[in-house]
Enzyme design. Sequence first.
Site, PDB file in Angstrom:
ATOM      1  N   GLY A  11      19.315  44.277  52.598  1.00 22.30           N
ATOM      2  CA  GLY A  11      20.169  44.934  51.607  1.00 22.30           C
ATOM      3  C   GLY A  11      19.690  46.338  51.269  1.00 22.30           C
ATOM      4  O   GLY A  11      18.736  46.844  51.857  1.00 22.30           O
ATOM      5  N   GLN A  12      20.353  46.943  50.269  1.00 20.30           N
ATOM      6  CA  GLN A  12      20.055  48.346  49.938  1.00 20.30           C
ATOM      7  C   GLN A  12      18.575  48.523  49.570  1.00 20.30           C
ATOM      8  O   GLN A  12      17.917  49.427  50.068  1.00 20.30           O
ATOM      9  CB  GLN A  12      20.935  48.830  48.770  1.00 20.30           C
ATOM     10  N   ASP A  34      16.289  37.410  55.931  1.00 21.44           N
ATOM     11  CA  ASP A  34      17.685  37.616  55.541  1.00 21.44           C
ATOM     12  C   ASP A  34      18.508  36.461  56.093  1.00 21.44           C
ATOM     13  O   ASP A  34      18.010  35.667  56.889  1.00 21.44           O
ATOM     14  CB  ASP A  34      18.211  38.976  56.021  1.00 21.44           C
ATOM     15  N   ILE A  35      19.756  36.399  55.645  1.00 19.18           N
ATOM     16  CA  ILE A  35      20.567  35.212  55.965  1.00 19.18           C
ATOM     17  C   ILE A  35      20.953  35.147  57.441  1.00 19.18           C
ATOM     18  O   ILE A  35      21.231  34.071  57.947  1.00 19.18           O
ATOM     19  CB  ILE A  35      21.810  35.132  55.056  1.00 19.18           C
ATOM     20  N   TYR A 142      27.989  38.831  36.910  1.00 22.08           N
ATOM     21  CA  TYR A 142      26.733  39.436  37.372  1.00 22.08           C
ATOM     22  C   TYR A 142      25.772  39.575  36.180  1.00 22.08           C
ATOM     23  O   TYR A 142      24.609  39.177  36.259  1.00 22.08           O
ATOM     24  CB  TYR A 142      27.051  40.801  37.982  1.00 22.08           C
ATOM     25  N   LYS A 146      22.236  37.780  35.375  1.00 23.41           N
ATOM     26  CA  LYS A 146      21.006  38.560  35.178  1.00 23.41           C
ATOM     27  C   LYS A 146      20.303  38.165  33.867  1.00 23.41           C
ATOM     28  O   LYS A 146      19.078  38.078  33.822  1.00 23.41           O
ATOM     29  CB  LYS A 146      21.312  40.064  35.201  1.00 23.41           C
ATOM     30  N   ILE A 172      21.049  52.449  41.789  1.00 24.34           N
ATOM     31  CA  ILE A 172      20.020  52.992  42.684  1.00 24.34           C
ATOM     32  C   ILE A 172      20.689  53.794  43.794  1.00 24.34           C
ATOM     33  O   ILE A 172      21.629  53.318  44.444  1.00 24.34           O
ATOM     34  CB  ILE A 172      19.139  51.862  43.244  1.00 24.34           C
TER      35      ILE A 172
END
Length: 318
Positions: A11-12, A34-35, A142, A146, A172
């Site tokens: 990811g990022q 990762d998946i 989301y 969190k 980010i």
Amino acid sequence: MRNILVLGAAGQIGSELVPYLRNIYSADSVVATDINNKVPASLKDAGPFVVLDALNGADMLATVKKYNIDTIFNLVAVLSARGEQDPTFAWKVNMESLINALEISRQTKGAVFTPSSIGAFGPTTPKDNTPQDTIMRPSTIYGVSKVAAELLGDYYHAKFGVDARGLRYPGIISYVTLPGGGTTDYAVEIYYKALQEGSYTCNLKAGSFLDMMYMPDALRAAVELMEADPSKLIHRNSFNVSAMSFDPEMIAASIKKELPHFELKYEIDPIKQSIADSWPNSMDDSCARAEWNWKPEYNLDSMTRDMLAKLRLKLDIK
Ligand code: AKB
């Protein structure tokens, strides 16, 4: 940290955190996962890489045992805008990956890093200079995940001694891997379009102020927090951290200093706009500064100069 497992490595954040950690701790001691196998060659070739579905606790445990892992960075997440399209999927992915990481670390007496977000705040949170400890009633799935993740991290620390720590990341900005499904994604896309097309159509309106951070600061913050002396930590999950706060007009003005013909247009996405409106304008990160010496290095203009220079090379634009 001796042996580190990174979940969601493609990811990022992961795609840059893995090389960053390998550079500090040695290539062999950082296991990227990762998946699926569709990850950049740099992640697979420069150190161990394992295909791992973070929702599969048995496979995660086997990988942790095989590599003698003591620290897990859980970067698996469905972000804010994407989460609103499928809330049950977002909840499942965001929570099950975390509970697996925490349960395994309970058994191994390990450490867990979990990114939280400005998304953990909501419309009733104080908007300016948002305090570390304040009202947290988010209006997205989301954000709900969190807040739950922050509480779980503190619970596993208090109850089972898991060394759980986290950061409330702002948006980010980076040039290696595009983010996906976030509300702050515009602040990455704008740099690509500025170079490729000379203009950008923004889906948030002028005046939408949000905290942001350049990737080098985000990576350093994660490592500095995980290396911080635990006796100095009053908070754990999760610390407000910020580097800058801007709206679309300000980032466009910063780009115009480098590319004077750049044009900003608007076409508002109502879902993203309502999410952005529910988040703080700017966070107070004084607890991170006091408890583990957090200090950002990049501001808007220094980030813009670096982003444009790096993207010119990446996109081969003179
Ligand atoms: C998002 O926009 O969803 C993320 C975040 C701020 O957590 N970039």
